[in-house]
Design a protein around this motif. Structure first.
Motif, PDB file in Angstrom:
ATOM      1  N   LEU A 256       0.779  -1.230   0.000  1.00 49.18           N
ATOM      2  CA  LEU A 256       0.000   0.000   0.000  1.00 49.18           C
ATOM      3  C   LEU A 256       0.817   1.289   0.000  1.00 49.18           C
ATOM      4  CD1 LEU A 256      -2.835  -1.020   2.498  1.00 49.18           C
ATOM      5  CD2 LEU A 256      -2.891  -1.036  -0.006  1.00 49.18           C
ATOM      6  N   GLU A 257       2.107   1.195   0.293  1.00 47.16           N
ATOM      7  CA  GLU A 257       2.924   2.402   0.436  1.00 47.16           C
ATOM      8  C   GLU A 257       4.164   2.380  -0.458  1.00 47.16           C
ATOM      9  OE1 GLU A 257       2.430   3.778   5.036  1.00 47.16           O
ATOM     10  OE2 GLU A 257       3.854   2.163   4.659  1.00 47.16           O
ATOM     11  N   MET A 258       4.563   3.584  -0.835  1.00 49.37           N
ATOM     12  CA  MET A 258       5.838   3.786  -1.522  1.00 49.37           C
ATOM     13  C   MET A 258       6.561   4.905  -0.789  1.00 49.37           C
ATOM     14  SD  MET A 258       4.995   3.339  -5.571  1.00 49.37           S
ATOM     15  CE  MET A 258       6.515   2.519  -6.056  1.00 49.37           C
ATOM     16  N   GLU A 259       7.886   4.907  -0.931  1.00 54.39           N
ATOM     17  CA  GLU A 259       8.705   5.944  -0.322  1.00 54.39           C
ATOM     18  C   GLU A 259       9.217   6.876  -1.415  1.00 54.39           C
ATOM     19  OE1 GLU A 259      12.522   6.339   2.706  1.00 54.39           O
ATOM     20  OE2 GLU A 259      12.309   4.504   1.515  1.00 54.39           O
ATOM     21  N   VAL A 260       9.094   8.167  -1.199  1.00 54.14           N
ATOM     22  CA  VAL A 260       9.623   9.168  -2.118  1.00 54.14           C
ATOM     23  C   VAL A 260      11.133   9.208  -1.932  1.00 54.14           C
ATOM     24  CG1 VAL A 260       9.636  11.614  -2.752  1.00 54.14           C
ATOM     25  CG2 VAL A 260       7.502  10.529  -1.997  1.00 54.14           C
ATOM     26  N   LYS A 261      11.862   9.164  -3.045  1.00 52.43           N
ATOM     27  CA  LYS A 261      13.318   9.145  -2.995  1.00 52.43           C
ATOM     28  C   LYS A 261      13.902  10.161  -3.983  1.00 52.43           C
ATOM     29  CE  LYS A 261      15.280   6.358  -0.917  1.00 52.43           C
ATOM     30  NZ  LYS A 261      15.699   6.381   0.498  1.00 52.43           N
ATOM     31  N   ARG A 262      15.012  10.776  -3.593  1.00 47.79           N
ATOM     32  CA  ARG A 262      15.894  11.521  -4.486  1.00 47.79           C
ATOM     33  C   ARG A 262      15.206  12.669  -5.245  1.00 47.79           C
ATOM     34  NH1 ARG A 262      20.025  10.841  -2.163  1.00 47.79           N
ATOM     35  NH2 ARG A 262      21.452  10.810  -3.884  1.00 47.79           N
TER      36      ARG A 262
ATOM     37  N   GLU B 188      11.627  10.668   3.895  1.00 53.19           N
ATOM     38  CA  GLU B 188      12.554  11.170   4.913  1.00 53.19           C
ATOM     39  C   GLU B 188      13.289  12.342   4.306  1.00 53.19           C
ATOM     40  OE1 GLU B 188      16.486  11.920   6.587  1.00 53.19           O
ATOM     41  OE2 GLU B 188      16.098  11.105   4.601  1.00 53.19           O
ATOM     42  N   THR B 189      13.493  13.366   5.111  1.00 49.47           N
ATOM     43  CA  THR B 189      14.311  14.494   4.702  1.00 49.47           C
ATOM     44  C   THR B 189      15.115  14.951   5.906  1.00 49.47           C
ATOM     45  OG1 THR B 189      14.314  16.574   3.462  1.00 49.47           O
ATOM     46  CG2 THR B 189      12.607  16.326   5.162  1.00 49.47           C
TER      47      THR B 189
ATOM     48  N   LYS C 143      16.708  17.711   8.619  1.00 47.50           N
ATOM     49  CA  LYS C 143      16.210  18.891   9.328  1.00 47.50           C
ATOM     50  C   LYS C 143      16.712  20.202   8.743  1.00 47.50           C
ATOM     51  CE  LYS C 143      15.065  16.928  13.751  1.00 47.50           C
ATOM     52  NZ  LYS C 143      15.262  16.927  15.196  1.00 47.50           N
ATOM     53  N   LYS C 144      17.876  20.183   8.094  1.00 41.64           N
ATOM     54  CA  LYS C 144      18.424  21.411   7.504  1.00 41.64           C
ATOM     55  C   LYS C 144      17.788  21.751   6.165  1.00 41.64           C
ATOM     56  CE  LYS C 144      23.011  21.156   9.604  1.00 41.64           C
ATOM     57  NZ  LYS C 144      24.464  21.124   9.323  1.00 41.64           N
ATOM     58  N   GLN C 145      16.975  20.859   5.624  1.00 49.16           N
ATOM     59  CA  GLN C 145      16.366  21.082   4.312  1.00 49.16           C
ATOM     60  C   GLN C 145      15.000  21.764   4.486  1.00 49.16           C
ATOM     61  OE1 GLN C 145      17.968  16.973   3.619  1.00 49.16           O
ATOM     62  NE2 GLN C 145      17.365  17.530   1.538  1.00 49.16           N
ATOM     63  N   ILE C 146      15.054  22.994   4.929  1.00 49.24           N
ATOM     64  CA  ILE C 146      13.863  23.768   5.281  1.00 49.24           C
ATOM     65  C   ILE C 146      12.917  23.918   4.086  1.00 49.24           C
ATOM     66  CG2 ILE C 146      13.034  25.965   6.202  1.00 49.24           C
ATOM     67  CD1 ILE C 146      14.730  24.187   8.157  1.00 49.24           C
ATOM     68  N   ALA C 147      13.454  24.188   2.898  1.00 50.63           N
ATOM     69  CA  ALA C 147      12.594  24.358   1.719  1.00 50.63           C
ATOM     70  C   ALA C 147      11.867  23.060   1.395  1.00 50.63           C
ATOM     71  CB  ALA C 147      13.418  24.827   0.521  1.00 50.63           C
TER      72      ALA C 147
ATOM     73  N   ASN D 196      18.584  13.775  13.082  1.00 52.11           N
ATOM     74  CA  ASN D 196      18.775  14.651  11.927  1.00 52.11           C
ATOM     75  C   ASN D 196      17.699  14.445  10.868  1.00 52.11           C
ATOM     76  OD1 ASN D 196      21.192  16.044  12.656  1.00 52.11           O
ATOM     77  ND2 ASN D 196      22.279  14.116  12.373  1.00 52.11           N
ATOM     78  N   SER D 197      16.889  13.401  11.024  1.00 56.06           N
ATOM     79  CA  SER D 197      15.872  13.044  10.027  1.00 56.06           C
ATOM     80  C   SER D 197      14.484  13.464  10.465  1.00 56.06           C
ATOM     81  CB  SER D 197      15.866  11.527   9.801  1.00 56.06           C
ATOM     82  OG  SER D 197      17.043  11.115   9.169  1.00 56.06           O
TER      83      SER D 197
END
Length: 149
Positions: free
Chosen positions: A69-75, A110-111, A113-117, A141-142
């Motif tokens: 049922l799920e996929m993970e967004v990557k890259r 997952e992203t 914490k420094k990736q505010i945008a 950090n994640s």
């Protein structure tokens, strides 16, 4: 200028080129800590969307199967000189649609914490913060997020 989206997989040379730029940017942002994520960012033949402008690859986003049922967004990445034009949103909307077409009901990601945008983008698109999952459990950090499709 028209944006052209192309669905392919992670073996595509243009995706590999964009991911190289993404990795360099993340190493600059996170330094040695980024090496901890290298193994987590390996993508073997996953579905990806590429964005082109006049045959130049300018952005990408991928999705990796997690379960039925799920996929993970990557890259997810857009070249710096093309940012601020809504391209990340266009890429994300396309991978969301693709996941729906594949019968999925949710996307997780997952992203850092420094990736505010990036965090702001995901929240704008309806993603909400969840407990860290998988290899990200205990990693302060994640930030992990989820969206029901």
């Amino acid at each position: 200028m028209e944006n052209i989206l192309k669905r392919t997989d992670s073996t595509h040379a243009d995706f590999q080129q964009l991911v190289g730029l993404l990795d360099a940017e993340l190493r600059e942002l996170y330094g040695q800590k980024q090496e901890n994520y290298t193994a987590l960012n390996i993508v073997d033949r996953i579905p990806v969307v590429l964005c082109y402008r006049e045959q130049t690859p300018i952005g990408c986003a991928g999705i990796k199967e997690v379960n039925a049922l799920e996929m993970e967004v990557k890259r997810v990445f857009v070249r710096p000189d093309y940012r601020g034009q809504g391209l990340s949103k266009i890429l994300m909307q396309d991978v969301e649609q693709w996941a729906r077409e594949l019968g999925k009901t949710a996307l997780i990601l997952e992203t850092g914490k420094k990736q505010i945008a990036a965090i702001s983008l995901y929240q704008t698109l309806g993603y909400h913060v969840i407990e860290n999952y998988g290899a990200y459990v205990g990693n302060d950090n994640s930030i992990c997020m989820k969206k029901m499709l």
